[in-house]
Design a protein around this motif. Structure first.
Motif, mmCIF file in Angstrom:
data_model
loop_
_atom_site.group_PDB
_atom_site.id
_atom_site.type_symbol
_atom_site.label_atom_id
_atom_site.label_comp_id
_atom_site.label_asym_id
_atom_site.label_seq_id
_atom_site.Cartn_x
_atom_site.Cartn_y
_atom_site.Cartn_z
ATOM 1 N N ASN A 1 51.716 43.628 33.430
ATOM 2 C CA ASN A 1 50.691 42.836 34.124
ATOM 3 C C ASN A 1 51.098 41.380 34.256
ATOM 4 O O ASN A 1 50.713 40.704 35.209
ATOM 5 C CB ASN A 1 49.346 42.938 33.400
ATOM 6 C CG ASN A 1 48.698 44.294 33.581
ATOM 7 O OD1 ASN A 1 49.049 45.042 34.481
ATOM 8 N ND2 ASN A 1 47.766 44.614 32.705
ATOM 9 N N GLU A 2 51.878 40.895 33.316
ATOM 10 C CA GLU A 2 52.355 39.508 33.343
ATOM 11 C C GLU A 2 53.086 39.199 34.656
ATOM 12 O O GLU A 2 52.949 38.116 35.223
ATOM 13 C CB GLU A 2 53.287 39.270 32.146
ATOM 14 C CG GLU A 2 53.625 37.833 31.900
ATOM 15 C CD GLU A 2 52.419 36.998 31.472
ATOM 16 O OE1 GLU A 2 52.413 35.810 31.840
ATOM 17 O OE2 GLU A 2 51.505 37.515 30.800
ATOM 18 N N LYS B 1 50.694 38.534 37.626
ATOM 19 C CA LYS B 1 49.858 37.326 37.603
ATOM 20 C C LYS B 1 50.254 36.320 38.674
ATOM 21 O O LYS B 1 49.424 35.546 39.130
ATOM 22 C CB LYS B 1 49.901 36.676 36.222
ATOM 23 C CG LYS B 1 49.089 37.429 35.206
ATOM 24 C CD LYS B 1 49.034 36.703 33.888
ATOM 25 C CE LYS B 1 48.144 37.499 32.938
ATOM 26 N NZ LYS B 1 48.109 36.935 31.613
ATOM 27 N N ASP B 2 51.512 36.320 39.069
ATOM 28 C CA ASP B 2 51.973 35.385 40.102
ATOM 29 C C ASP B 2 51.598 35.830 41.514
ATOM 30 O O ASP B 2 51.757 35.081 42.467
ATOM 31 C CB ASP B 2 53.502 35.221 40.032
ATOM 32 C CG ASP B 2 53.928 34.525 38.760
ATOM 33 O OD1 ASP B 2 53.083 33.856 38.140
ATOM 34 O OD2 ASP B 2 55.104 34.652 38.380
ATOM 35 N N SER C 1 48.860 36.686 44.170
ATOM 36 C CA SER C 1 47.431 36.430 44.333
ATOM 37 C C SER C 1 46.768 37.595 45.054
ATOM 38 O O SER C 1 46.761 37.675 46.267
ATOM 39 C CB SER C 1 47.187 35.113 45.056
ATOM 40 O OG SER C 1 48.015 34.995 46.176
ATOM 41 N N TYR D 1 43.269 40.476 44.421
ATOM 42 C CA TYR D 1 42.033 40.662 43.691
ATOM 43 C C TYR D 1 41.785 42.151 43.503
ATOM 44 O O TYR D 1 42.542 42.992 43.973
ATOM 45 C CB TYR D 1 40.873 40.005 44.454
ATOM 46 C CG TYR D 1 40.684 40.585 45.831
ATOM 47 C CD1 TYR D 1 39.788 41.620 46.046
ATOM 48 C CD2 TYR D 1 41.438 40.115 46.913
ATOM 49 C CE1 TYR D 1 39.641 42.167 47.314
ATOM 50 C CE2 TYR D 1 41.280 40.658 48.178
ATOM 51 C CZ TYR D 1 40.389 41.685 48.361
ATOM 52 O OH TYR D 1 40.249 42.229 49.606
ATOM 53 N N SER E 1 48.263 46.817 29.310
ATOM 54 C CA SER E 1 49.088 45.634 29.590
ATOM 55 C C SER E 1 50.130 45.942 30.665
ATOM 56 O O SER E 1 50.882 45.063 31.074
ATOM 57 C CB SER E 1 49.791 45.150 28.320
ATOM 58 O OG SER E 1 50.829 46.040 27.947
ATOM 59 N N ASP F 1 40.292 47.749 38.720
ATOM 60 C CA ASP F 1 40.083 47.674 37.277
ATOM 61 C C ASP F 1 38.753 48.275 36.832
ATOM 62 O O ASP F 1 38.317 48.059 35.707
ATOM 63 C CB ASP F 1 40.150 46.211 36.813
ATOM 64 C CG ASP F 1 41.574 45.698 36.767
ATOM 65 O OD1 ASP F 1 42.501 46.527 36.714
ATOM 66 O OD2 ASP F 1 41.762 44.467 36.798
#
Length: 194
Positions: A10-11, A14-15, A17, A19, A50, A135
């Motif tokens: 998931n890290e 994060k960059d 964008s 939703y 994760s 999610d």
């Protein structure tokens, strides 16, 4: 031997964008996902929030402009999706799909999944649409869908015992009362079908 699936942390996402739902991302964002993906045991991936399992999710459209809709029967392995309707064909990327070029690993998996599930008459083109991230459920939290449309002359489901199939045009979706799985709802909204 345990099944291994292709995941991304998931890290890395994060960059990007996007939703919860559907987002169009550029090709370079896909490359970042593919270049940072790796294989782990599926039983770990299914509970580790994760990471996201990378799933090609392909809508099949025939020359009559109809979309293939499948209903998962109780004989299908994923119990959490029994009796729900889906417009997406796809599945996990496995080590059998691996190539030194990560993007080819992804497309090998996409092609394998299509060929496992469908008899396709004349695949005319494959069009990238965007990403699906949802999610809201236990299943969807650990998956990342990469949405495509495959334009075909015709297609037929191979696993008749696991799926019921029908073809619907845009106007028929308006009156359809079946219960679609979450990703299918997102995909159909993205295509402005529902």
């Amino acid at each position: 031997m345990k099944e291994k699936v292709w995941v991304v942390d998931n890290e890395i996402l994060k960059d990007i964008s996007f939703y919860n739902g559907f987002t169009i991302v550029e090709q370079n964002s896909l490359e970042k996902i593919f270049n940072n993906a790796y294989f782990i045991d599926r039983d770990i991936a299914e509970i580790d929030e994760s990471k996201k399992q990378i799933i090609p999710y392909v809508i099949i459209k025939n020359e009559k402009n109809q979309i293939l809709v499948v209903q998962r029967t109780k004989k299908q392995t994923e119990k959490r999706l029994h009796n729900l309707y889906s417009v997406g064909i796809g599945g996990h990327i496995n080590p059998i799909d691996k190539n030194n070029i990560p993007e080819i690993t992804f497309y090998n998996g996409l092609n394998r999944e299509l060929n496992e599930e469908l008899y396709i008459n004349n695949l005319k083109s494959l069009e990238y649409v965007g990403l699906i991230l949802d999610d809201t459920t236990e299943v969807s939290r650990v998956h990342l869908g990469i949405l495509f449309i495959a334009y075909v002359t015709s297609a037929d489901i191979k696993e008749k015992e696991n799926f019921n199939e029908l073809w619907l045009n845009d106007s028929e979706f308006e009156n359809f009362n079946g219960n679609f799985e979450g990703w299918s709802k997102i995909a159909l909204r993205a295509l402005e079908v529902i």
